[in-house]
Scaffold this active site. Structure first.
Site, PDB file in Angstrom:
ATOM      1  NE  ARG A  51      52.223 -74.459 -90.476  1.00  0.00           N
ATOM      2  CZ  ARG A  51      53.428 -74.737 -89.905  1.00  0.00           C
ATOM      3  NH1 ARG A  51      53.969 -75.776 -90.816  1.00  0.00           N
ATOM      4  NH2 ARG A  51      53.984 -74.494 -88.854  1.00  0.00           N
ATOM      5  CB  SER A 104      52.756 -84.624 -91.802  1.00  0.00           C
ATOM      6  OG  SER A 104      54.182 -84.804 -91.142  1.00  0.00           O
ATOM      7  CE1 TYR A 146      59.564 -82.824 -78.812  1.00  0.00           C
ATOM      8  CE2 TYR A 146      59.077 -83.614 -80.914  1.00  0.00           C
ATOM      9  CZ  TYR A 146      59.150 -82.740 -80.139  1.00  0.00           C
ATOM     10  OH  TYR A 146      58.202 -81.565 -80.468  1.00  0.00           O
TER      11      TYR A 146
END
Length: 795
Positions: A743, A441, A601
């Protein structure tokens, strides 16, 4: 799995009414402050369901000198449920805490191993699951007998006194008064309950024969999908729950039928499952499930237990289980702690994480059944696998352990080559074929200088490409200096930056053949000009700031910089800026381009009604809010090579009132797909600072699942997907096409290769780079299983 909800008899579905005070309720009095001395001796229990009864029995057994009084407004043999399912874990706790109750339960339990899923008149059976059930009335009888034998004062057909009065007159008040808890309502300002209703109607019924498995029967009627949950609880009886969405219930006419007519109609609809037998009711009525969550479970010497504190949907069979486990934990904590406040704190600390986990699983299961119509076109075995794994408690790996023949059949139907886990099957997007379903990702590294990727990015992305993923994504690469989030963000607004990215893509293509590399293009919008993440996430720079632009002049945080609202001419310039960056990305050698329309964003700021307050053609309705992001997409697609895929990342919910909803997300995905998006990368949140996300394992996947099935577009699922078992489960169930993990790839750059090794897979979906092949097996550890030296003689 479906079981009795675990509400006390007085509050179970179909009860005449919840326990309430007549007339205006007096102002609640606070329970008296407890002196923190000895363990409670005088105990009041409100509610005679399994949780309240079992708590009373355990507390009396641990200290026979206690005075325990239990109030239940119904008669001893009144109950409005039928069967109760308890897990082996719960039964083990009961056996340890009270062998006498366990022995009585054992004599009456019905046990079975199979689950049948019936759809389109075809039955698929999965085995190895292990269930134990008995009648709710028999469970109550056993607990009544145990309480009486121990000397608990059981008061049936008796309304409990006001909770405040009980609190004054007793050392401890256990409120086991169910989902409609009067006690919880009395002290709502302290417990701060949140009660959420859901979309399905359901009714509890019974059949006069025993199913030979846990049965899920799906009926696809002219009015919509209905489902039957059925399981045996005696040699000659089964619980039957009929469930459907509210609109299906109304379209079928159930809202106009009386109770006997409803029961008869249900029996006709599911005649095949019932073998033509009738269904019976015990004052059952149609109801909707309500999820109860409380911020606190105790107040002074009053404590909530079972459905008064929390509920979990019947489709995973946890109501009675949770109530009984609450009783076990409460009794243990009161026994282990001298002071009541410490005991109640320990009780809540012990139970809250367990309950939260169960509620997450129950919510996933509940929502799966709410949306069961999405899966109408799934192949039969894949549908069955999807149903079995809906709550995420059952996964691909443990289902393979339980029933390898069934799992093998599902994999064959999916198209897995022999010995190939689902995650290592290839997937095609336009002209790009990914060798497996794992995506690294996008993760912002904040390690660039003037937007230029350097050695860090080469090593970071190169290592993860060597690690075996099918697709490695860059961080958000900014299209202009003003579009950066932080001074450390990378860009594609100069030729020098494009050349630096070419160094990275060349490495991936040369040294990690089979791995694709994608670029994520974006603009920070109102979330720019901030410090590096580890210096203060989303905090404005103290110096060197640059001006911000956004859909509307709203700062991300009150202390943040106020952006300028983009004028029409600036929107045109920005389209060209995105297109120019995309052209550089193509020349840099990226295999895939993702347009970042998520996380608050710039483009995401146009999509959300919380951040787009414009009154021109680029605001207002969803179509207006979509206009600029779609224009940017079209401009980028026009310069991006036709054979290379484009994806779009969206925030499928803002996790905030008035923001983007799941329904909006479907329409947003539909619009991008219509403009040529090859897949939708479905994330959530980070749009407004006041968001309240509901975190949990693979918590964002349901949004991807819905988009995949409603829009018929490939999706990438993200969000707390951490194990290869989760990836296999989600892919095989059809909830996503690709899984993006962040992660886990920071923890282990070789995550995909290690997943292959741990599953014994050595095929083309995870080919170890030649220099690494010697490490394709786990290294040996110290000798722990070697033969021990002889230490004694035997005669």
């Amino acid at each position: 799995m479906a079981a009795d909800e675990g509400t006390p008899a007085s509050t179970a579905p179909g009860a005449a009414r919840p326990r309430r005070h007549d007339g205006p309720r007096p102002a609640a009095e606070d329970p008296p402050p407890h002196d923190g001395g000895d363990r409670p001796r005088r105990i009041a229990v409100i509610g005679g369901g399994p949780g309240g009864l079992y708590a009373a029995a355990l507390l009396k057994r641990l200290d026979p000198a206690r005075e325990i009084t239990l109030w239940e407004r119904n008669a001893p043999d009144d109950t409005f449920g039928f069967g109760v399912v308890l897990s082996d874990e719960t039964l083990g706790g009961i056996e340890h805490a009270d062998p006498q109750v366990y022995a009585a339960l054992q004599r009456d339990f019905v046990r079975w191993d199979d689950i049948d899923i019936v759809r389109h008149a075809t039955r698929h059976t999965s085995t190895g699951h292990g269930f134990a059930a008995l009648g709710r009335r028999r469970l109550l009888e056993i607990l009544h007998e145990r309480c009486r034998s121990l000397g608990v004062d059981l008061r049936f057909r008796a309304e409990a006194p006001d909770p405040a009065r009980l609190a004054r007159e007793h050392d401890l008040v256990i409120a086991a008064d169910g989902v409609h808890s009067t006690t919880r309502d009395t002290y709502a300002q302290v417990f701060r309950p949140r009660v959420v209703g859901h979309r399905c109607r359901y009714i509890w019924l019974a059949a006069d024969f025993a199913f030979d498995a846990f049965r899920f029967e799906i009926a696809e009627t002219p009015h919509g999908v209905m489902q039957l949950h059925g399981y045996p609880y005696a040699a000659d009886a089964s619980t039957v729950i009929v469930e459907m969405r509210e609109e299906v219930w109304r379209a079928t006419g159930f809202d106009e039928l009386d109770a006997p007519e409803s029961v008869e109609r249900c029996a006709k609809i599911f005649a095949d499952a019932l073998g033509g037998r009738p269904l019976t009711s015990n004052n059952s009525t149609w109801t909707t499930f309500r999820t109860v969550v409380n911020e606190r479970w105790s107040h002074g010497n009053v404590v909530l237990l079972g459905d008064a504190a929390h509920t979990a949907h019947f489709s995973i069979g946890s109501g009675t289980k949770l109530a009984v486990e609450d009783a076990l934990a409460l009794a243990a904590c009161l026994h282990e702690h001298q002071h009541l406040p410490a005991a109640l704190t320990a009780y809540e600390e012990e139970r809250r994480p367990v309950v939260a986990s169960t509620q997450r699983a129950a919510r996933a299961s509940l929502e799966w059944f709410e949306n069961i119509g999405l899966y109408a076109d799934q192949p039969p075995r894949r549908f069955a696998f999807n149903l079995l794994t809906r709550s995420r408690r059952v996964t691909h790996d443990n289902l393979r352990l339980r029933d390898p023949l069934f799992t093998d059949a599902v994999e064959r139907e999916f198209g897995c080559p022999p010995g190939t886990p689902p995650m290592f099957t290839p997937f095609r997007l336009r002209g790009l074929t990914l060798r497996n379903r794992v995506v690294v990702s996008p993760m912002d590294m904040y390690s660039a200088t003037d937007g230029l990727p350097g050695d860090f990015h080469l090593v970071h992305l190169g290592a993860r490409a060597l690690g075996g993923a099918g697709l490695v994504m860059t961080e958000m690469v900014c299209v202009s200096p003003e579009g950066r989030i932080t001074p450390g963000c990378t860009g594609l607004y100069t030729a020098r930056q494009a050349d630096a990215w070419r160094r990275v893509t060349d490495f991936v293509h040369d040294r990690a053949p089979g791995t694709a590399i994608g670029v994520q293009l974006g603009h920070s919008g109102r979330k720019g000009s901030t410090k590096l993440m580890w210096e203060g996430m989303d905090e404005p720079l103290t110096e060197g700031n640059w001006p911000l632009v956004a859909a509307s002049p709203l700062p991300y945080r009150p202390s943040g910089q106020r952006p300028r609202e983009l004028a029409r001419a600036q929107l045109t310039d920005l389209r060209h800026t995105f297109a120019a960056a995309a052209g550089r990305a193509a020349r840099s050698g990226f295999d895939l381009l993702e347009l970042h329309c998520a996380h608050g964003y710039l483009l995401s700021g146009f999509l959300s009604p919380l951040t787009n307050r414009r009154t021109d053609a680029y605001g207002g309705s969803l179509a207006g809010r979509l206009r600029f992001p779609l224009e940017v997409f079209d401009a980028v697609r026009a310069v991006w090579p036709a054979e290379r895929p484009m994806t779009v990342r969206i925030s499928a919910t803002d996790w905030a009132d008035g923001g983007t909803s799941a329904d909006d997300a479907v329409e947003i995905a539909r619009a991008f797909a219509a403009h040529g998006a090859d897949a939708i990368d479905v994330s959530t949140g980070q749009v407004v600072a006041e968001e309240q996300p509901e975190f949990g394992r693979s918590y964002q996947t349901p949004f991807a699942d819905r988009i995949r099935h409603e829009v018929r577009v490939p999706v990438i699922a993200v969000g707390a997907i951490s194990s290869w078992d989760d990836v296999n489960s989600l892919i095989l169930a059809g909830r996503t096409d690709l899984c993006a993990l962040a992660r886990p790839h920071l923890y282990d750059p070789n995550w995909t290769l290690h997943a292959a090794a741990e599953q014994g897979y050595t095929g083309p979906g995870a080919d170890w780079p030649a220099p690494y092949r010697a490490g394709s097996r786990p290294p040996r550890t110290g000798r722990t299983d070697a033969p021990k030296p002889r230490s004694r003689l035997t005669s």
